[in-house]
Design an enzyme around this catalytic site. Sequence first.
Site, PDB file in Angstrom:
ATOM      1  N   GLU A   1       1.939   8.203  37.224  1.00  0.00           N
ATOM      2  CA  GLU A   1       2.576   9.431  37.680  1.00  0.00           C
ATOM      3  C   GLU A   1       1.642  10.639  37.566  1.00  0.00           C
ATOM      4  O   GLU A   1       0.816  10.709  36.659  1.00  0.00           O
ATOM      5  CB  GLU A   1       3.839   9.690  36.839  1.00  0.00           C
ATOM      6  CG  GLU A   1       4.835   8.558  36.972  1.00  0.00           C
ATOM      7  CD  GLU A   1       6.012   8.653  36.020  1.00  0.00           C
ATOM      8  OE1 GLU A   1       6.037   9.574  35.181  1.00  0.00           O
ATOM      9  OE2 GLU A   1       6.902   7.811  36.132  1.00  0.00           O
TER      10      GLU A   1
ATOM     11  N   CYS B   1       5.848  17.472  30.090  1.00  0.00           N
ATOM     12  CA  CYS B   1       4.915  16.915  29.114  1.00  0.00           C
ATOM     13  C   CYS B   1       5.625  15.910  28.226  1.00  0.00           C
ATOM     14  O   CYS B   1       6.691  16.198  27.696  1.00  0.00           O
ATOM     15  CB  CYS B   1       4.381  17.995  28.184  1.00  0.00           C
ATOM     16  SG  CYS B   1       3.722  19.397  29.001  1.00  0.00           S
TER      17      CYS B   1
ATOM     18  N   CYS C   1      -0.196   4.280  27.468  1.00  0.00           N
ATOM     19  CA  CYS C   1      -1.151   4.907  26.551  1.00  0.00           C
ATOM     20  C   CYS C   1      -1.222   4.079  25.276  1.00  0.00           C
ATOM     21  O   CYS C   1      -0.189   3.645  24.763  1.00  0.00           O
ATOM     22  CB  CYS C   1      -0.700   6.332  26.227  1.00  0.00           C
ATOM     23  SG  CYS C   1      -1.902   7.232  25.214  1.00  0.00           S
TER      24      CYS C   1
ATOM     25  N   GLY D   1      -1.797   8.753  29.356  1.00  0.00           N
ATOM     26  CA  GLY D   1      -3.037   8.170  28.844  1.00  0.00           C
ATOM     27  C   GLY D   1      -3.939   9.169  28.157  1.00  0.00           C
ATOM     28  O   GLY D   1      -3.676  10.379  28.139  1.00  0.00           O
ATOM     29  N   GLU D   2      -5.001   8.648  27.582  1.00  0.00           N
ATOM     30  CA  GLU D   2      -5.963   9.478  26.858  1.00  0.00           C
ATOM     31  C   GLU D   2      -7.291   9.460  27.637  1.00  0.00           C
ATOM     32  O   GLU D   2      -7.988   8.444  27.660  1.00  0.00           O
ATOM     33  CB  GLU D   2      -6.141   8.912  25.432  1.00  0.00           C
ATOM     34  CG  GLU D   2      -7.302   9.465  24.650  1.00  0.00           C
ATOM     35  CD  GLU D   2      -7.360  11.001  24.586  1.00  0.00           C
ATOM     36  OE1 GLU D   2      -6.343  11.648  24.299  1.00  0.00           O
ATOM     37  OE2 GLU D   2      -8.464  11.541  24.841  1.00  0.00           O
TER      38      GLU D   2
ATOM     39  N   SER E   1      -7.399  17.297  28.421  1.00  0.00           N
ATOM     40  CA  SER E   1      -6.695  17.344  27.139  1.00  0.00           C
ATOM     41  C   SER E   1      -6.919  16.030  26.392  1.00  0.00           C
ATOM     42  O   SER E   1      -6.840  14.954  26.971  1.00  0.00           O
ATOM     43  CB  SER E   1      -5.201  17.552  27.397  1.00  0.00           C
ATOM     44  OG  SER E   1      -4.489  17.570  26.179  1.00  0.00           O
TER      45      SER E   1
ATOM     46  N   CYS F   1       1.733   8.210  20.038  1.00  0.00           N
ATOM     47  CA  CYS F   1       2.137   9.382  19.257  1.00  0.00           C
ATOM     48  C   CYS F   1       3.678   9.373  19.233  1.00  0.00           C
ATOM     49  O   CYS F   1       4.307   9.121  20.264  1.00  0.00           O
ATOM     50  CB  CYS F   1       1.640  10.662  19.915  1.00  0.00           C
ATOM     51  SG  CYS F   1      -0.155  10.688  20.094  1.00  0.00           S
TER      52      CYS F   1
ATOM     53  N   CYS G   1      -1.382  17.775  37.536  1.00  0.00           N
ATOM     54  CA  CYS G   1      -1.576  17.121  36.246  1.00  0.00           C
ATOM     55  C   CYS G   1      -1.781  15.629  36.508  1.00  0.00           C
ATOM     56  O   CYS G   1      -0.894  14.978  37.057  1.00  0.00           O
ATOM     57  CB  CYS G   1      -0.324  17.371  35.397  1.00  0.00           C
ATOM     58  SG  CYS G   1      -0.313  16.503  33.833  1.00  0.00           S
TER      59      CYS G   1
ATOM     60  N   CYS H   1       5.981  11.221  21.954  1.00  0.00           N
ATOM     61  CA  CYS H   1       5.620  11.155  23.376  1.00  0.00           C
ATOM     62  C   CYS H   1       6.167   9.893  24.012  1.00  0.00           C
ATOM     63  O   CYS H   1       5.978   8.790  23.507  1.00  0.00           O
ATOM     64  CB  CYS H   1       4.101  11.188  23.514  1.00  0.00           C
ATOM     65  SG  CYS H   1       3.541  11.077  25.222  1.00  0.00           S
TER      66      CYS H   1
ATOM     67  N   ASN I   1       9.891  18.337  24.594  1.00  0.00           N
ATOM     68  CA  ASN I   1      10.764  17.826  25.660  1.00  0.00           C
ATOM     69  C   ASN I   1      11.348  16.501  25.218  1.00  0.00           C
ATOM     70  O   ASN I   1      10.613  15.609  24.786  1.00  0.00           O
ATOM     71  CB  ASN I   1       9.955  17.608  26.942  1.00  0.00           C
ATOM     72  CG  ASN I   1       9.466  18.915  27.517  1.00  0.00           C
ATOM     73  OD1 ASN I   1      10.239  19.847  27.709  1.00  0.00           O
ATOM     74  ND2 ASN I   1       8.165  19.004  27.769  1.00  0.00           N
TER      75      ASN I   1
ATOM     76  N   SER J   1      -4.894  18.281  21.552  1.00  0.00           N
ATOM     77  CA  SER J   1      -3.515  18.103  21.094  1.00  0.00           C
ATOM     78  C   SER J   1      -3.530  17.993  19.580  1.00  0.00           C
ATOM     79  O   SER J   1      -3.740  16.922  19.031  1.00  0.00           O
ATOM     80  CB  SER J   1      -2.920  16.828  21.707  1.00  0.00           C
ATOM     81  OG  SER J   1      -2.763  16.998  23.089  1.00  0.00           O
ATOM     82  N   LEU J   2      -3.306  19.110  18.914  1.00  0.00           N
ATOM     83  CA  LEU J   2      -3.434  19.117  17.448  1.00  0.00           C
ATOM     84  C   LEU J   2      -2.084  18.761  16.793  1.00  0.00           C
ATOM     85  O   LEU J   2      -1.980  17.795  16.054  1.00  0.00           O
ATOM     86  CB  LEU J   2      -3.932  20.480  16.978  1.00  0.00           C
ATOM     87  CG  LEU J   2      -4.382  20.529  15.529  1.00  0.00           C
ATOM     88  CD1 LEU J   2      -5.611  19.664  15.293  1.00  0.00           C
ATOM     89  CD2 LEU J   2      -4.665  21.953  15.078  1.00  0.00           C
TER      90      LEU J   2
HETATM   91  N1  SAH Z   1      -3.646  12.008  25.595  1.00  0.00           N
HETATM   92  C1  SAH Z   1      -4.009  13.349  25.942  1.00  0.00           C
HETATM   93  C2  SAH Z   1      -3.579  13.706  27.341  1.00  0.00           C
HETATM   94  C3  SAH Z   1      -2.082  13.831  27.511  1.00  0.00           C
HETATM   95  S1  SAH Z   1      -1.695  15.509  27.507  1.00  0.00           S
HETATM   96  C4  SAH Z   1      -3.450  14.296  24.922  1.00  0.00           C
HETATM   97  O1  SAH Z   1      -2.565  13.906  24.169  1.00  0.00           O
HETATM   98  O2  SAH Z   1      -3.897  15.434  24.834  1.00  0.00           O
HETATM   99  C5  SAH Z   1       0.020  15.561  27.284  1.00  0.00           C
HETATM  100  C6  SAH Z   1       0.401  16.710  26.376  1.00  0.00           C
HETATM  101  O3  SAH Z   1       1.831  16.730  26.218  1.00  0.00           O
HETATM  102  C7  SAH Z   1      -0.188  16.527  25.005  1.00  0.00           C
HETATM  103  O4  SAH Z   1      -0.518  17.742  24.429  1.00  0.00           O
HETATM  104  C8  SAH Z   1       0.986  15.880  24.294  1.00  0.00           C
HETATM  105  O5  SAH Z   1       0.860  15.978  22.927  1.00  0.00           O
HETATM  106  C9  SAH Z   1       2.149  16.670  24.849  1.00  0.00           C
HETATM  107  N2  SAH Z   1       3.427  15.980  24.637  1.00  0.00           N
HETATM  108  C10 SAH Z   1       3.615  14.685  24.414  1.00  0.00           C
HETATM  109  N3  SAH Z   1       4.927  14.416  24.248  1.00  0.00           N
HETATM  110  C11 SAH Z   1       5.580  15.592  24.371  1.00  0.00           C
HETATM  111  C12 SAH Z   1       6.953  15.960  24.347  1.00  0.00           C
HETATM  112  N4  SAH Z   1       7.909  15.055  24.153  1.00  0.00           N
HETATM  113  N5  SAH Z   1       7.261  17.254  24.525  1.00  0.00           N
HETATM  114  C13 SAH Z   1       6.304  18.152  24.774  1.00  0.00           C
HETATM  115  N6  SAH Z   1       4.998  17.866  24.832  1.00  0.00           N
HETATM  116  C14 SAH Z   1       4.628  16.594  24.633  1.00  0.00           C
END
Ligand code: SAH
Length: 339
Positions: A89, A332, A109, A159-160, A191, A113, A102, A116, A289, A213-214
């Site tokens: 997607e 996201c 992935c 994905g990463e 990201s 996390c 995006c 997510c 979200n 993504s910290l």
């Molecule tokens: N793997 C990479 C690229 C994906 S970016 C990364 O994690 O940075 C997707 C972004 O959306 C990341 O910052 C992720 O942490 C954030 N994200 C993941 N799940 C989410 C959620 N349920 N609500 C809001 N943001 C979320």
Amino acid sequence: MEILNLSKEDLENVLLEHHFERYRVRQIIKWIYSRLIYSFDKMTDLSKDHRIKLQDLFSITPLKTPVIVSSADGTEKMVFELDDGCEVESVIIPDQNRITVCVSTQVGCPLKCSFCKTGTIGFKRDLSVREITGQILKASEYLSSKEKRITNIVYMGMGEPLLNFDATVKSIKLLVDDDGLNFSNRKITVSTVGIADKMVPLGELTGVNLAISLHAVTDEKRLKIMGVNGKYPISEILEAAIKYPAHHRKKVLIEYVMLKGFNDSLQDAKMLLKIARKINAKVNLIPFNTFEGALFESTERDDILKFQKLLMNGNITTTIRKSKGEHEFAACGQLGRVS
Ligand code: SAH
């Protein structure tokens, strides 16, 4: 050989091997990526002999046209069915005078996390160069039919990106090439969860903007929601962020998803402020979200605003991400149908 999987250098090497003049590579890249022509027959500045030779050497297979799901707020999710039946997607996000696309870099992935949705569907495979740039080509085609165009690209889909490093870099190079899509690398953001040893190489090879993504300010806390922190602790990520070559021109972005009662205290904000100062970053706070089976709730709006204020008072530029496409599960962390 599939031509859409080749970088410009790869293509040049194959062409030279087959006795094409060096400049032909530019003509071919232009046809494909700037004119969106996927047939050698139509490349009219090449001789008939050349075109036949190209047909023998390469296939040229654009992605199947995606299914487009529109959200009330203007966000559109493109769902691609790939050749092996996997789905991936991308999201088109209009905002004032910007249109951001995006893109995804993997099917599913591997990182899982805990906040997510993409992680919950597991990891199927890396996307190829063709499958990454293809998302942009299809978005571009779709938007140009409405006389619109992409202004920004974010590698923030499924994905990463830094775990699919080569394809990610090759795709960016095609996007920024003068003969390709001719995007500025300042308009592209990658990201990452912080694959520390790949961050500086990404910057050196592409000069794109970096987002990290910290999501938590101590290793202990971060490890609870991001297993990858076991391999790449916060200190290593920050060190790589400081060395990131685009750093002086544009600030690194820290992404921080707001999880109620978990990482949203003012103490967390103070520590985040310290980190942001240390690496000279700006911060993007992301309201969580939700999705089915989610373990977290989002921090309340008022508390997000307090968190933001603390950072802003410390002179750190801090924005709150507008949630887009959440009703169509295009926001996201919501990408990935359960198939
Ligand atoms: N793997 C990479 C690229 C994906 S970016 C990364 O994690 O940075 C997707 C972004 O959306 C990341 O910052 C992720 O942490 C954030 N994200 C993941 N799940 C989410 C959620 N349920 N609500 C809001 N943001 C979320």
